[in-house]
Motif scaffolding. Structure first.
Motif, PDB file in Angstrom:
ATOM      1  N   PRO B  63       2.598  -3.194   6.017  1.00 33.98           N
ATOM      2  CA  PRO B  63       2.768  -1.826   6.510  1.00 33.98           C
ATOM      3  C   PRO B  63       1.510  -0.990   6.251  1.00 33.98           C
ATOM      4  O   PRO B  63       0.742  -1.277   5.330  1.00 33.98           O
ATOM      5  CB  PRO B  63       3.949  -1.290   5.699  1.00 33.98           C
ATOM      6  CG  PRO B  63       4.234  -2.282   4.639  1.00 33.98           C
ATOM      7  CD  PRO B  63       3.635  -3.559   5.046  1.00 33.98           C
ATOM      8  N   SER B  64       1.329   0.019   7.068  1.00 36.73           N
ATOM      9  CA  SER B  64       0.128   0.835   6.953  1.00 36.73           C
ATOM     10  C   SER B  64       0.427   2.253   7.403  1.00 36.73           C
ATOM     11  O   SER B  64       1.402   2.500   8.101  1.00 36.73           O
ATOM     12  CB  SER B  64      -0.977   0.237   7.826  1.00 36.73           C
ATOM     13  OG  SER B  64      -1.986   1.194   8.064  1.00 36.73           O
ATOM     14  N   LEU B 228      12.100  -1.966  -2.123  1.00 38.35           N
ATOM     15  CA  LEU B 228      11.000  -1.036  -1.929  1.00 38.35           C
ATOM     16  C   LEU B 228      10.723  -0.745  -0.479  1.00 38.35           C
ATOM     17  O   LEU B 228      11.120  -1.486   0.413  1.00 38.35           O
ATOM     18  CB  LEU B 228       9.764  -1.616  -2.584  1.00 38.35           C
ATOM     19  CG  LEU B 228       9.957  -1.579  -4.086  1.00 38.35           C
ATOM     20  CD1 LEU B 228       9.307  -2.760  -4.718  1.00 38.35           C
ATOM     21  CD2 LEU B 228       9.457  -0.279  -4.634  1.00 38.35           C
ATOM     22  N   THR B 229      10.033   0.334  -0.269  1.00 39.82           N
ATOM     23  CA  THR B 229       9.703   0.724   1.084  1.00 39.82           C
ATOM     24  C   THR B 229       8.304   0.277   1.439  1.00 39.82           C
ATOM     25  O   THR B 229       8.076  -0.259   2.506  1.00 39.82           O
ATOM     26  CB  THR B 229       9.830   2.240   1.217  1.00 39.82           C
ATOM     27  OG1 THR B 229      11.073   2.609   0.663  1.00 39.82           O
ATOM     28  CG2 THR B 229       9.788   2.641   2.658  1.00 39.82           C
ATOM     29  N   TYR B 230       7.358   0.520   0.538  1.00 36.20           N
ATOM     30  CA  TYR B 230       5.997   0.063   0.812  1.00 36.20           C
ATOM     31  C   TYR B 230       5.647  -1.043  -0.166  1.00 36.20           C
ATOM     32  O   TYR B 230       5.718  -0.871  -1.375  1.00 36.20           O
ATOM     33  CB  TYR B 230       4.980   1.189   0.663  1.00 36.20           C
ATOM     34  CG  TYR B 230       3.567   0.679   0.783  1.00 36.20           C
ATOM     35  CD1 TYR B 230       3.020   0.415   2.030  1.00 36.20           C
ATOM     36  CD2 TYR B 230       2.810   0.407  -0.340  1.00 36.20           C
ATOM     37  CE1 TYR B 230       1.743  -0.094   2.142  1.00 36.20           C
ATOM     38  CE2 TYR B 230       1.537  -0.109  -0.241  1.00 36.20           C
ATOM     39  CZ  TYR B 230       1.007  -0.354   1.010  1.00 36.20           C
ATOM     40  OH  TYR B 230      -0.245  -0.866   1.123  1.00 36.20           O
ATOM     41  N   ILE B 231       5.272  -2.165   0.371  1.00 41.48           N
ATOM     42  CA  ILE B 231       4.876  -3.277  -0.483  1.00 41.48           C
ATOM     43  C   ILE B 231       3.910  -4.125   0.338  1.00 41.48           C
ATOM     44  O   ILE B 231       4.191  -4.461   1.472  1.00 41.48           O
ATOM     45  CB  ILE B 231       6.115  -4.056  -0.972  1.00 41.48           C
ATOM     46  CG1 ILE B 231       5.729  -5.179  -1.901  1.00 41.48           C
ATOM     47  CG2 ILE B 231       6.938  -4.586   0.162  1.00 41.48           C
ATOM     48  CD1 ILE B 231       6.896  -5.677  -2.702  1.00 41.48           C
ATOM     49  N   ALA B 232       2.756  -4.384  -0.229  1.00 38.12           N
ATOM     50  CA  ALA B 232       1.727  -5.054   0.553  1.00 38.12           C
ATOM     51  C   ALA B 232       1.387  -6.413  -0.035  1.00 38.12           C
ATOM     52  O   ALA B 232       0.252  -6.842  -0.008  1.00 38.12           O
ATOM     53  CB  ALA B 232       0.479  -4.179   0.651  1.00 38.12           C
ATOM     54  N   PHE B 233       2.386  -7.058  -0.621  1.00 38.10           N
ATOM     55  CA  PHE B 233       2.168  -8.442  -1.031  1.00 38.10           C
ATOM     56  C   PHE B 233       3.483  -9.175  -0.868  1.00 38.10           C
ATOM     57  O   PHE B 233       4.541  -8.556  -0.692  1.00 38.10           O
ATOM     58  CB  PHE B 233       1.648  -8.532  -2.471  1.00 38.10           C
ATOM     59  CG  PHE B 233       2.547  -7.916  -3.493  1.00 38.10           C
ATOM     60  CD1 PHE B 233       3.470  -8.679  -4.177  1.00 38.10           C
ATOM     61  CD2 PHE B 233       2.466  -6.556  -3.769  1.00 38.10           C
ATOM     62  CE1 PHE B 233       4.295  -8.115  -5.126  1.00 38.10           C
ATOM     63  CE2 PHE B 233       3.289  -5.976  -4.725  1.00 38.10           C
ATOM     64  CZ  PHE B 233       4.208  -6.761  -5.397  1.00 38.10           C
ATOM     65  N   PRO B 241       9.258  -8.021  -6.721  1.00 36.03           N
ATOM     66  CA  PRO B 241       9.858  -6.982  -5.866  1.00 36.03           C
ATOM     67  C   PRO B 241       9.726  -7.341  -4.386  1.00 36.03           C
ATOM     68  O   PRO B 241       8.929  -8.202  -4.018  1.00 36.03           O
ATOM     69  CB  PRO B 241       9.033  -5.739  -6.200  1.00 36.03           C
ATOM     70  CG  PRO B 241       7.757  -6.242  -6.754  1.00 36.03           C
ATOM     71  CD  PRO B 241       8.058  -7.548  -7.405  1.00 36.03           C
TER      72      PRO B 241
END
Lengths: 345, 293
Positions: B63-64, B228-233, B241
């Motif tokens: 996400p970005s 979570l809502t934002y997670i980049a892994f 998570p």
């Protein structure tokens, strides 16, 4: 038969508890080894208003350091503080200052926090675009509309100002769990969380946009960013606070009037709260410094208004000195300047 | 109605009965059409809006804040982690429970109470399971907001459905099959393993897959336990998570920028695609095994 059943139940419970004990010891030694370069996770949770800013910072931060993972949740300001004060998160996003009940919870579990303002948000007051009669509202009129005593009494536009038509008045606003609602009630009614109950509430501001744009008798409020993306569907109402010293007359919210402090009382700073213990971790402290460094670039990109002057530098100072505690006497307060927040000891 | 059977002088009650017959028949057709039309409109609208975003990058990006660069990598990977784990937990537990209740337990008070409870649990709103998961997995067992906690919560949610579906399937196996097996000297377990389970398998499978596809779309309990809502892994283990597709879609829908709506629509298409695929697999498997028996 019963014996079999009970044995089965005991086996299941033992397995679950055994796993729980194992995992508890796992979590205890997480994060204390900031010096070694292993993968680490920074957990952020809280307000959906602050979320886009933290998301943007997290996104860019992870490009500079792939070993640090940042996760951002959206539990609302109140929900975020609940987790923060239980020691479950490192940083809490908040669209209002910490309340005294929340501060007590943090104190009880021995969690100190550093309060850092990261941006400004304006609360826009809006009506339907075909509403021709409203050209401004005073804070007194807004109070008359929203105070608890108005329920069942102020039902038509003519009840607000006698010269306005006898059209039904329908109200729209964010739900009672949001920091936005807390701040609005504090600023307009004078008491946090004190409001009439007969309005359409939604945690999703796009629902409010849709509601107001389809209802000729509508009046509602939410963050300025949502107005800016839906200008064609809504009519913005200038607000007059009746005080000449911060700009006389009714003032429209805009980048300039929010940043300059003339759009009062509906401009508010929004915050991140950093746990004192987490701030000692090298990766967390680097993330917070990066946050304050990049704010001037990222805050406008996601639709918010940057803090004035050298506020971000001073916020960095406050963070470096690890100044713990809140500048607010518990909960939302109107007209508190950024200087006051940053000077607080 | 075939005309050959129509007499010239039908009594009025026969005419009335055939009239009602026609009404029910058309009401049935209309009901089917309603469901199909709603699905087609929903899917069509999401597809039209989200189609430009359905590129390979959409599936391989995190996400970005920039809508055109945002993707669903962490969301769909998270969904698969959670669903697979959830099925691994719920299916053995559910099938074993149903086997015990249906094949072993005699009809005494305890099993009656259990039966009523399970039926009630199937009707409990999902947010309640979220609260249970938060209390049990996240806090008490200290799993944190991990894949394991999420999968456990969803497993609890679908467990009653799996149990009920399995029991129905077992009940549909004719009793003569069991008796035949006993008559040949087979033990209870041999009867279950060689006769009952194979016969009930297609129906059990359908029940399981419908339960799992319900879990795919659940948002409320996972938000409750703090997915979570934002997670980049991506999760590396069950302790990491996570986020899931419905949460990502929910987040995009509530953004002020219109550009995120297209992302949300594309997310909806992917989610519907996953659900429909799972259902299709269920139908195919049932068909295949039914032919064998």
């Amino acid at each position: 038969m019963n014996k079999q059943f009970i044995t089965g139940a005991i086996v299941v419970i033992v397995i679950l508890l055994g796993y729980g004990v194992m995992s508890r010891s796992d979590t205890n030694n997480d994060g204390s080894d900031a010096g070694s370069r292993e993968k680490s996770i920074i957990t952020v949770d809280g307000s959906s208003t602050v979320f886009p800013i933290t998301e943007a910072v997290a996104e860019d931060f992870q490009k500079t350091d792939s070993l640090v993972n940042v996760t951002v949740g959206v539990s609302g300001t109140g929900g975020g503080f609940k987790k923060f004060c239980a020691g479950e998160t490192h940083i809490s996003d908040a669209s209002r200052p910490i309340k005294s009940t929340e501060a007590d919870a943090c104190k009880a579990s021995n969690i100190g926090y550093i309060e850092l303002p990261v941006a400004y948000d304006g609360l826009a007051v809006m009506v339907h675009p075909k509403n021709t009669w409203v050209d401004s509202l005073t804070v007194t009129e807004l109070k008359k509309i929203w105070e608890p005593g108005a329920q069942g009494k102020v039902l038509k536009w003519s009840d607000v100002r006698a010269s306005w038509p006898n059209t039904e008045l329908h109200l729209y606003g964010p739900g009672a769990d949001s920091g936005t609602f807390d701040y609005f009630t504090e600023a307009i009614v004078g008491k946090e969380d004190s409001s009439r109950g007969d309005f359409t509430a939604s945690e999703d501001d796009n629902v409010l946009v849709q509601g107001i744009s389809n209802d000729q008798g509508a009046l509602g409020f939410f963050g300025l960013a949502y107005y800016e993306q839906n200008k064609d569907k809504l009519k913005l109402v200038p607000v007059d606070d009746g005080k000449a010293e911060n700009g006389a007359g009714a003032i429209l919210p805009s980048r300039e009037t929010v940043e300059g402090g003339t759009y009062q009382p509906l401009s508010r700073p929004i915050f991140i709260y950093v746990s004192q213990a987490a701030a000692d971790r090298e990766d967390v402290s680097r993330f917070v410094e990066y946050y304050l460094d990049q704010a001037t670039k990222l805050v406008p990109q996601v639709g918010y208004i940057t803090l004035p002057g050298n506020s971000y530098e001073r916020a960095r100072d406050k963070f470096k000195k690890r100044t713990v505690g809140s500048a607010f006497a518990g909960g939302s307060q109107v007209g508190v300047t950024i200087d006051h927040i940053l000077d607080a000891r | 109605m075939n005309d050959i059977y129509r007499h010239q002088n039908e009594p009025w009650w026969v005419r009335r009965a055939s009239g009602i017959d026609q009404v029910v028949r058309y009401a049935g057709v209309l009901s089917i059409l309603f469901g199909v039309v709603v699905l087609v409109v929903l899917f069509g609208q999401a597809l039209i809006e989200g189609f430009p975003r359905l590129q390979l990058e959409f599936f391989t990006s995190f996400p970005s804040r920039i809508a055109s660069q945002a993707g669903i990598l962490s969301a769909w990977v998270g969904t698969i982690w959670v669903i697979v784990l959830c099925a691994l937990m719920a299916v053995p537990l559910g099938v074993m429970t149903a086997l015990y209740l249906e094949e072993y337990s005699s009809r005494h008070l305890l099993s009656r109470i259990l039966e009523i409870n399970i039926a009630n649990l199937a009707g409990v709103p999902s947010i309640i399971y979220g609260l249970l998961g938060l209390g049990l997995f996240v806090r008490l067992l200290a799993l944190g907001r991990s894949v394991l906690a999420g999968a456990g919560t969803l497993a609890l949610l679908i467990l009653p459905i799996v149990i009920l579906a399995t029991r129905e399937a077992l009940r549909a196996v004719p009793h003569s099959l069991r008796e035949g097996s006993y008559a040949l000297g087979a033990s209870r377990w041999q009867t279950i393993w060689h006769q009952v389970l194979p016969a009930a398998f297609p129906s059990i499978l359908t029940g399981i897959i419908l339960a799992v596809s319900r879990a795919v779309g659940e948002t409320a309990p996972l938000i409750m336990i703090g997915a979570l809502t934002y997670i980049a892994f991506l999760p590396q283990s069950v302790r990491d998570p996570f986020t899931v597709l419905p949460i990502q879609v929910f987040n995009w829908v509530s953004r002020p920028q219109q550009a995120f709506t297209a992302n949300a629509a594309a997310g909806v298409v992917v989610l519907l695609g996953i659900t429909l695929t799972i259902n299709a697999v269920a139908i195919w498997l049932r068909h295949r095994y039914q032919q064998k028996i």
